[in-house]
Design a protein around this motif. Structure first.
Motif, short mmCIF file in Angstrom:
data_model
loop_
_atom_site.label_atom_id
_atom_site.label_comp_id
_atom_site.label_asym_id
_atom_site.label_seq_id
_atom_site.Cartn_x
_atom_site.Cartn_y
_atom_site.Cartn_z
N UNK A 42 0.85 -1.21 0.00
CA UNK A 42 0.00 0.00 0.00
C UNK A 42 0.88 1.25 0.00
N UNK A 43 1.92 1.24 0.83
CA UNK A 43 2.83 2.39 0.88
C UNK A 43 3.46 2.63 -0.49
N UNK A 44 3.83 1.56 -1.18
CA UNK A 44 4.39 1.73 -2.53
C UNK A 44 3.39 2.37 -3.48
N UNK A 45 2.10 1.99 -3.34
CA UNK A 45 1.07 2.64 -4.17
C UNK A 45 0.99 4.12 -3.87
N UNK A 46 1.03 4.46 -2.57
CA UNK A 46 0.93 5.86 -2.18
C UNK A 46 2.16 6.63 -2.65
N UNK A 47 3.33 6.01 -2.53
CA UNK A 47 4.55 6.69 -2.97
C UNK A 47 4.63 6.80 -4.49
N UNK A 48 3.92 5.92 -5.19
CA UNK A 48 3.92 6.02 -6.65
C UNK A 48 3.29 7.33 -7.10
N UNK A 49 2.30 7.80 -6.34
CA UNK A 49 1.68 9.09 -6.67
C UNK A 49 2.27 10.21 -5.83
N UNK A 50 3.39 9.94 -5.14
CA UNK A 50 4.02 10.96 -4.30
C UNK A 50 4.37 12.22 -5.08
N UNK A 51 4.88 12.13 -6.32
CA UNK A 51 5.17 13.38 -7.04
C UNK A 51 3.95 14.30 -7.13
#
Length: 414
Positions: free
Chosen positions: A189-198
């Motif tokens: 889930x964190x990776x999903x959130x960080x994927x849209x971090x920009x």
């Protein structure tokens, strides 16, 4: 372009376009961007409690397993734990002193607070010793998790993890397997959130650029210097440890550790630096069969600069908000920083930053909103973290190698 580079680019672009938008009157754009950034922050926050608890339980299990691997492994674990607590204590005194000598400019702090919609949190009188001790033990761990009471929650998770290590192997494996699965799911889930971090970072930075202007750039540079200083202190401790604990000349240590530092600087990975660290230890007279025990433990479980720098981040945010933290609040943050380091191993820089700093900030009552901006510049302090970790790993292994050699020769342990 790496994810770290994209996030940093989004930060710089957001601030620059925000400054331009302020001059052009783009108030509607700021109204749209602000909730986008806040939603991204909330998405990160929702993973913190289950991720921290699961990482802590599996991290302590790994530590216990390593300590069972013989006397050298046990001595390695004890040395690294002692170093973690030492650098955390140093940071608890050093960072407030640095911020007192060189504070964040008040105009920049006020502008950033206005941009983030933050007001100075109300900080009451410091609780007495009896009240503090009463708040440490959670009567209801579930309620502590729901209320973001991280200090008592982490205490419960730590005790639970230690109790798990006393079970038979079958029961222990079932429990750690469950929390390992939870850990992997939450990291997904964190990776999903960080994927849209920009996108999230750009939205936050755009609002900051609109409302704070160029003050944001100077404040972020000030933050990088202060937080990195805590890592430099932890890094600097490696040299006297190698000289006095390992019995090697400073010149020889500098030469032996340089290749590992170069790999760490280019890869931001202690794991990638492991072969160079082993080679450096050999040059310092530590046999491979000896260095092959503490170095993998250090890479897999301990990051000596992390508690000092994570605590420094929380202390900096408190300074940014104008909070006058009590000694008990700083002590609570220091304890959480030292303990949660065990759960941040082998995670990407942005993930370990959030999972490690958020519990410290919550334990100290520090707002979390600024972390959304600070994670974007984590790339620079992360270089200090990685090189400092690698340097200390080689120094500690050298000291352990000398102890092992003296034990074989029948000399007193140092």
């Amino acid at each position: 372009m790496s994810q770290t580079t994209r996030i940093l680019f989004a930060l710089l672009a957001g601030i620059a376009i925000g400054i331009l938008g302020a001059n052009l009157g783009w108030t509607t754009a700021a109204t749209i961007a602000e909730p986008i950034g806040n939603l991204w922050l909330d998405a990160l926050r929702m993973t913190v409690v289950p991720l921290v608890v699961s990482l802590l339980i599996t991290g302590i299990a790994r530590t216990a397993d390593s300590a069972r691997g013989g006397k050298l492994a046990l001595h390695s674990v004890l040395l690294f734990v002692g170093l973690l607590w030492l650098v955390t204590a140093i940071a608890a005194f050093l960072v407030p002193a640095l911020l007192k000598l060189w504070p964040m400019p008040q105009q920049a702090a006020a502008a950033l607070n206005a941009a983030l919609g933050q007001t100075r949190p109300e900080v009451g009188a410091a609780p007495g010793l009896a009240d503090f001790l009463k708040s440490v033990v959670p009567t209801n761990p579930i309620a502590a998790a729901a209320n973001d009471a991280m200090f008592p929650l982490i205490l419960f998770a730590t005790l639970f993890a230690i109790a798990t290590t006393r079970l038979d192997s079958d029961a222990r494996d079932r429990i750690t397997g469950l929390f390992s699965a939870i850990e992997r799911a939450m990291l997904e889930i964190v990776n999903w959130v960080l994927w849209i971090a920009p996108l999230g970072v750009f939205a936050l930075a755009f609002v900051v650029g609109m409302k704070a202007g160029t003050a944001a750039i100077g404040a972020l540079a000030h933050y990088i210097i202060i937080v990195s200083s805590a890592g430099f202190v932890a890094w600097a401790l490696a040299y006297p440890l190698a000289v006095f604990g390992g019995g090697v000349r400073l010149r020889d240590f500098l030469r032996a550790v340089a290749p590992a530092q170069a790999v760490a600087l280019s890869t931001q990975s202690s794991l990638a630096s492991l072969p160079a660290m082993l080679r450096g230890c050999q040059q310092l007279g530590v046999p491979v069969e000896v260095a092959g025990v503490p170095l993998p433990i250090a890479v897999a479980i301990f990051r000596v600069t992390s508690p000092a720098m994570n605590l420094a981040v929380a202390l900096y945010v408190a300074h940014w908000m104008g909070m006058d933290l009590s000694a008990s609040a700083i002590a609570a943050g220091a304890v959480v920083a030292a303990i949660t380091t065990l759960g941040s191993i082998s995670l990407p820089g942005q993930v370990s930053f959030l999972t490690s700093v958020t519990p410290i900030a919550l334990a100290m009552g520090v707002p979390l909103a600024p972390l959304g901006l600070l994670v974007a510049v984590e790339m620079i302090p992360d270089l200090v973290r990685t090189v400092g970790n690698v340097t200390m790993d080689v120094a500690a292994t050298t000291a352990l190698g000398r102890r092992q050699r003296n034990a074989k020769d029948g000399e007193p342990d140092l």
